[in-house]
Design a protein around this motif. Structure first.
Motif, PDB file in Angstrom:
ATOM      1  N   PHE A  16      71.443 -99.516 118.016  1.00 28.50           N
ATOM      2  CA  PHE A  16      71.108 -98.447 118.970  1.00 28.50           C
ATOM      3  C   PHE A  16      71.668 -97.142 118.413  1.00 28.50           C
ATOM      4  N   PHE A  17      72.690 -97.177 117.744  1.00 31.25           N
ATOM      5  CA  PHE A  17      73.360 -95.914 117.277  1.00 31.25           C
ATOM      6  C   PHE A  17      73.031 -95.711 115.733  1.00 31.25           C
ATOM      7  N   SER A  18      72.048 -96.265 115.092  1.00 30.59           N
ATOM      8  CA  SER A  18      71.613 -96.193 113.786  1.00 30.59           C
ATOM      9  C   SER A  18      71.022 -94.906 113.573  1.00 30.59           C
ATOM     10  N   PHE A  19      71.445 -94.071 112.555  1.00 28.78           N
ATOM     11  CA  PHE A  19      70.736 -93.052 112.450  1.00 28.78           C
ATOM     12  C   PHE A  19      69.089 -93.049 111.957  1.00 28.78           C
ATOM     13  N   SER A  20      68.676 -94.171 111.741  1.00 27.17           N
ATOM     14  CA  SER A  20      67.546 -94.240 111.263  1.00 27.17           C
ATOM     15  C   SER A  20      66.614 -94.311 112.655  1.00 27.17           C
ATOM     16  N   ARG A  21      67.226 -94.314 113.861  1.00 30.57           N
ATOM     17  CA  ARG A  21      66.384 -94.392 114.974  1.00 30.57           C
ATOM     18  C   ARG A  21      65.928 -92.935 115.390  1.00 30.57           C
ATOM     19  N   PHE A  22      64.936 -92.664 116.094  1.00 23.34           N
ATOM     20  CA  PHE A  22      64.434 -91.526 116.527  1.00 23.34           C
ATOM     21  C   PHE A  22      65.204 -90.834 117.370  1.00 23.34           C
ATOM     22  N   HIS A  23      65.670 -91.585 118.386  1.00 17.73           N
ATOM     23  CA  HIS A  23      66.475 -90.819 119.397  1.00 17.73           C
ATOM     24  C   HIS A  23      67.931 -90.492 118.928  1.00 17.73           C
ATOM     25  N   ILE A  24      68.362 -91.020 117.640  1.00 13.99           N
ATOM     26  CA  ILE A  24      69.646 -90.367 117.398  1.00 13.99           C
ATOM     27  C   ILE A  24      69.484 -89.349 116.501  1.00 13.99           C
ATOM     28  N   LYS A  25      68.080 -89.266 115.763  1.00 14.82           N
ATOM     29  CA  LYS A  25      68.064 -88.154 114.857  1.00 14.82           C
ATOM     30  C   LYS A  25      67.600 -86.763 115.896  1.00 14.82           C
ATOM     31  N   GLN A  26      67.051 -87.185 117.129  1.00 15.46           N
ATOM     32  CA  GLN A  26      66.703 -86.077 118.147  1.00 15.46           C
ATOM     33  C   GLN A  26      68.014 -85.654 118.792  1.00 15.46           C
ATOM     34  N   ALA A  27      69.057 -86.622 119.132  1.00 13.06           N
ATOM     35  CA  ALA A  27      70.440 -86.198 119.679  1.00 13.06           C
ATOM     36  C   ALA A  27      71.079 -85.361 118.609  1.00 13.06           C
ATOM     37  N   SER A  28      70.810 -85.449 117.354  1.00 13.05           N
ATOM     38  CA  SER A  28      71.769 -84.717 116.465  1.00 13.05           C
ATOM     39  C   SER A  28      70.925 -83.187 116.385  1.00 13.05           C
ATOM     40  N   TRP A  29      69.664 -83.360 116.436  1.00  9.14           N
ATOM     41  CA  TRP A  29      69.058 -81.880 116.485  1.00  9.14           C
ATOM     42  C   TRP A  29      69.294 -81.216 117.895  1.00  9.14           C
ATOM     43  N   ALA A  30      69.421 -81.945 118.802  1.00  9.75           N
ATOM     44  CA  ALA A  30      69.945 -81.248 120.026  1.00  9.75           C
ATOM     45  C   ALA A  30      70.994 -80.595 119.908  1.00  9.75           C
ATOM     46  N   CYS A  31      72.027 -81.387 119.453  1.00  6.59           N
ATOM     47  CA  CYS A  31      73.428 -80.691 118.984  1.00  6.59           C
ATOM     48  C   CYS A  31      73.367 -79.316 118.301  1.00  6.59           C
ATOM     49  N   ILE A  32      72.418 -79.567 117.332  1.00 14.22           N
ATOM     50  CA  ILE A  32      72.358 -78.279 116.326  1.00 14.22           C
ATOM     51  C   ILE A  32      71.845 -77.169 117.205  1.00 14.22           C
ATOM     52  N   ALA A  33      70.810 -77.468 118.042  1.00 12.67           N
ATOM     53  CA  ALA A  33      70.072 -76.550 118.995  1.00 12.67           C
ATOM     54  C   ALA A  33      71.096 -76.111 119.876  1.00 12.67           C
ATOM     55  N   LEU A  34      72.055 -76.641 120.397  1.00 16.94           N
ATOM     56  CA  LEU A  34      72.927 -76.177 121.375  1.00 16.94           C
ATOM     57  C   LEU A  34      73.966 -75.155 120.631  1.00 16.94           C
ATOM     58  N   VAL A  35      74.230 -75.458 119.472  1.00 16.65           N
ATOM     59  CA  VAL A  35      75.268 -74.769 118.527  1.00 16.65           C
ATOM     60  C   VAL A  35      74.497 -73.398 118.350  1.00 16.65           C
ATOM     61  N   THR A  36      73.128 -73.600 118.102  1.00 20.69           N
ATOM     62  CA  THR A  36      72.254 -72.350 117.703  1.00 20.69           C
ATOM     63  C   THR A  36      72.288 -71.461 118.834  1.00 20.69           C
ATOM     64  N   ALA A  37      71.875 -71.971 120.188  1.00 19.05           N
ATOM     65  CA  ALA A  37      71.874 -71.348 121.521  1.00 19.05           C
ATOM     66  C   ALA A  37      73.150 -70.443 121.426  1.00 19.05           C
ATOM     67  N   LEU A  38      74.291 -71.051 121.437  1.00 20.71           N
ATOM     68  CA  LEU A  38      75.660 -70.400 121.500  1.00 20.71           C
ATOM     69  C   LEU A  38      75.761 -69.256 120.443  1.00 20.71           C
ATOM     70  N   CYS A  39      75.262 -69.445 119.271  1.00 23.72           N
ATOM     71  CA  CYS A  39      75.214 -68.370 118.212  1.00 23.72           C
ATOM     72  C   CYS A  39      74.425 -67.226 118.901  1.00 23.72           C
ATOM     73  N   ILE A  40      73.268 -67.496 119.313  1.00 23.93           N
ATOM     74  CA  ILE A  40      72.414 -66.353 119.807  1.00 23.93           C
ATOM     75  C   ILE A  40      73.053 -65.846 120.834  1.00 23.93           C
ATOM     76  N   LEU A  41      73.673 -66.199 121.959  1.00 24.35           N
ATOM     77  CA  LEU A  41      74.409 -65.540 123.021  1.00 24.35           C
ATOM     78  C   LEU A  41      75.414 -64.741 122.533  1.00 24.35           C
ATOM     79  N   LEU A  42      76.038 -65.056 121.239  1.00 21.69           N
ATOM     80  CA  LEU A  42      77.086 -64.184 120.775  1.00 21.69           C
ATOM     81  C   LEU A  42      76.777 -62.914 120.019  1.00 21.69           C
ATOM     82  N   LEU A  43      75.636 -63.026 119.634  1.00 24.77           N
ATOM     83  CA  LEU A  43      74.941 -62.006 118.950  1.00 24.77           C
ATOM     84  C   LEU A  43      74.573 -60.867 119.882  1.00 24.77           C
TER      85      LEU A  43
END
Length: 485
Positions: free
Chosen positions: A46-73
């Motif tokens: 379930f927690f294997s990085f080969s799974r689509f949902h884990i990859k998407q969760a990782s991208w979601a974390c990156i997206a949230l960090v990106t969102a915070l950076c946008i709010l800071l600019l």
């Protein structure tokens, strides 16, 4: 801190409703992707990085960090560097065409990706952001007017240049998304009589596969004649005009049949009669100073010229699989195991969900029979596992976010923020209509993801940037941006 300063705290003025809608959509997408990508019951897998949902969760974390950076600019940076971002966006999509396969591989028939080891990035998703910024920057200039032909050409160039490059990538579906900016132009005052040709061209392109050129030309003559009659009156004169065209066509066809062995077809006779009648109509309009007739004549001639060239466009521009999808959608051909397979399986999956759905991870149709179930056809999972109520939930969130963006645009005093917010709303609306439309068989199949739900890091991060720039502009002081020539 006073809102007259552009340096505001991180969450001051942030539209919390829009943020909550965004988070709910991302969580809904992760739930759907988890359901269709995970089949085993072991926690380790379930927690294997080969799974689509884990990859998407990782991208979601990156997206949230990106969102915070946008709010800071500071919001002024988005205005200042809009043209530079546009140039970078155009260069990125151009690079996929000219770079070798090792760096820009061809995937699903489109050379529209960059490859970095095991990661691939689709730059067109980010180009949509840069086009939206450039359009907002240009149209927010003090001296810009959508009613000036030169200014309209400038904004058209900004939109059509990346569109042409994306089509060269053989990624027509993603390119068509840029056509959604017509809604923004209309919102900013574009004459409705200029919007009509774009809609008519699309309608003619579809109708050209269903009807003969002769029939289409007859319909065009009727439409433009009666629309003119409704605009300027004089119904008797317009009916006489139609009768003259019909009489001229029959007379010319009879002469051609008797003396020239039917050298002219019925379509050719009608074309000649219509052109002669249009010339007389133009002379009449010039003498009577009736300007609307000139506009109608121009639109009619453009439409008439497009009818015989639609087949050539179909043959030379579209790829074989795109042609099959269009013909299948129009009912001209049936291919249950080929072009029709995806849509048929998608409709079965959605219909099998009933009112309440089968439950989380209980979907069988979307898991084993629906192709591209994590990306283009993710809505099938919603329909089968969440049922009709689940589809209403997802559609409600998407519609609420789009309406919220429009509200954010309307309450902004600066044109840049308003125009950009409408650009984002238009892009999201187009994606939703096309993706869900193709899933239920109301639109031809195109490779367009469902915002925030479909699997894909490029898509999720790009949509996050789109939305949060709009949120940041809305949160900024009302007088913080300066117009720049």
């Amino acid at each position: 801190m006073s809102r007259n300063s552009n340096k505001i705290p991180l969450f001051e003025g942030v539209d919390r409703v829009a943020v909550i809608l965004y988070l709910l959509l991302v969580l809904s997408g992760l739930t759907c992707i988890t359901s269709v990508s995970f089949e085993d019951a072991t926690i380790t897998d379930f927690f294997s990085f080969s799974r689509f949902h884990i990859k998407q969760a990782s991208w979601a974390c990156i997206a949230l960090v990106t969102a915070l950076c946008i709010l800071l600019l500071e919001s002024r940076y988005y205005h200042m560097y809009a043209y530079y971002a546009y140039a970078v966006g155009v260069l990125l999509i151009t690079g996929t065409i000219i770079l070798p396969e090792a760096l820009a591989p061809t995937l699903n028939g489109a050379k529209a990706w960059y490859s970095f080891g095991s990661f691939v990035v689709q730059p067109v998703e980010f180009t949509k952001i840069t086009v939206a910024l450039a359009v907002a920057r240009l149209m927010s200039n003090y001296n810009y007017s959508i009613k000036k032909l030169g200014d309209l050409i400038h904004v058209g160039f900004i939109i059509l240049l990346p569109l042409a490059i994306i089509i060269l990538q053989n990624d027509t579906g993603s390119g068509i998304v840029l056509c959604s900016f017509i809604f923004v132009l209309y919102r900013e005052g574009l004459n409705k009589w200029i919007c009509i040709p774009a809609i008519m061209v699309a309608a003619l392109f579809i109708c050209s596969f269903l009807f003969t050129p002769l029939f289409l030309l007859m319909i065009l003559v009727l439409i433009f004649t009666f629309s003119n009659a409704m605009m300027i009156g004089q119904w008797k004169a317009h009916i006489t005009f139609l009768a003259a065209i019909a009489l001229g066509s029959f007379t010319l066809f009879g002469i051609s049949t008797i003396f020239w062995g039917q050298a002219l077809s019925g379509y050719g006779c009608l074309v000649i009669s219509v052109l002669v009648a249009a010339a007389f109509a133009a002379i009449y309009a010039f003498r009577k100073h009736i300007t609307p007739i000139f506009l109608s004549i121009g639109l009619f001639i453009g439409s008439m010229l497009f009818v015989p060239t639609a087949d050539k466009i179909f043959e030379s521009v579209l790829q074989p699989h795109q042609k099959l999808r269009i013909l299948s959608f129009l009912g001209i051909m049936s291919d249950p195991r080929g072009a029709d397979y995806n849509v048929n399986q998608a409709k079965i999956a959605i219909g099998s969900g009933g009112l309440f759905g089968k439950g989380f991870m209980e979907g069988t149709q979307n898991r084993y029979f629906v192709p591209e179930k994590e990306t283009d056809f993710i809505f099938c999972t919603v329909g089968e596992e969440w049922g009709f109520l689940g589809t209403l939930w997802v559609l409600g969130l998407l519609c609420a976010l789009i309406l919220r963006l429009m509200k954010m645009g309307e309450r902004q005093e600066e044109p840049f923020g308003r125009i950009y917010s409408y650009c984002v709303a238009s892009i999201l609306l187009f994606h939703v209509l096309v993706n869900i439309g193709m899933t239920v068989g109301l639109m031809p199949v195109m490779g367009i993801p469902l915002p925030f739900l479909s699997y894909g890091g490029s898509s999720l991060v790009a949509f996050t940037i789109l939305v949060f720039i709009a949120i940041r502009l809305d949160a900024s002081p009302r007088n913080g941006l300066m117009h720049v020539r």
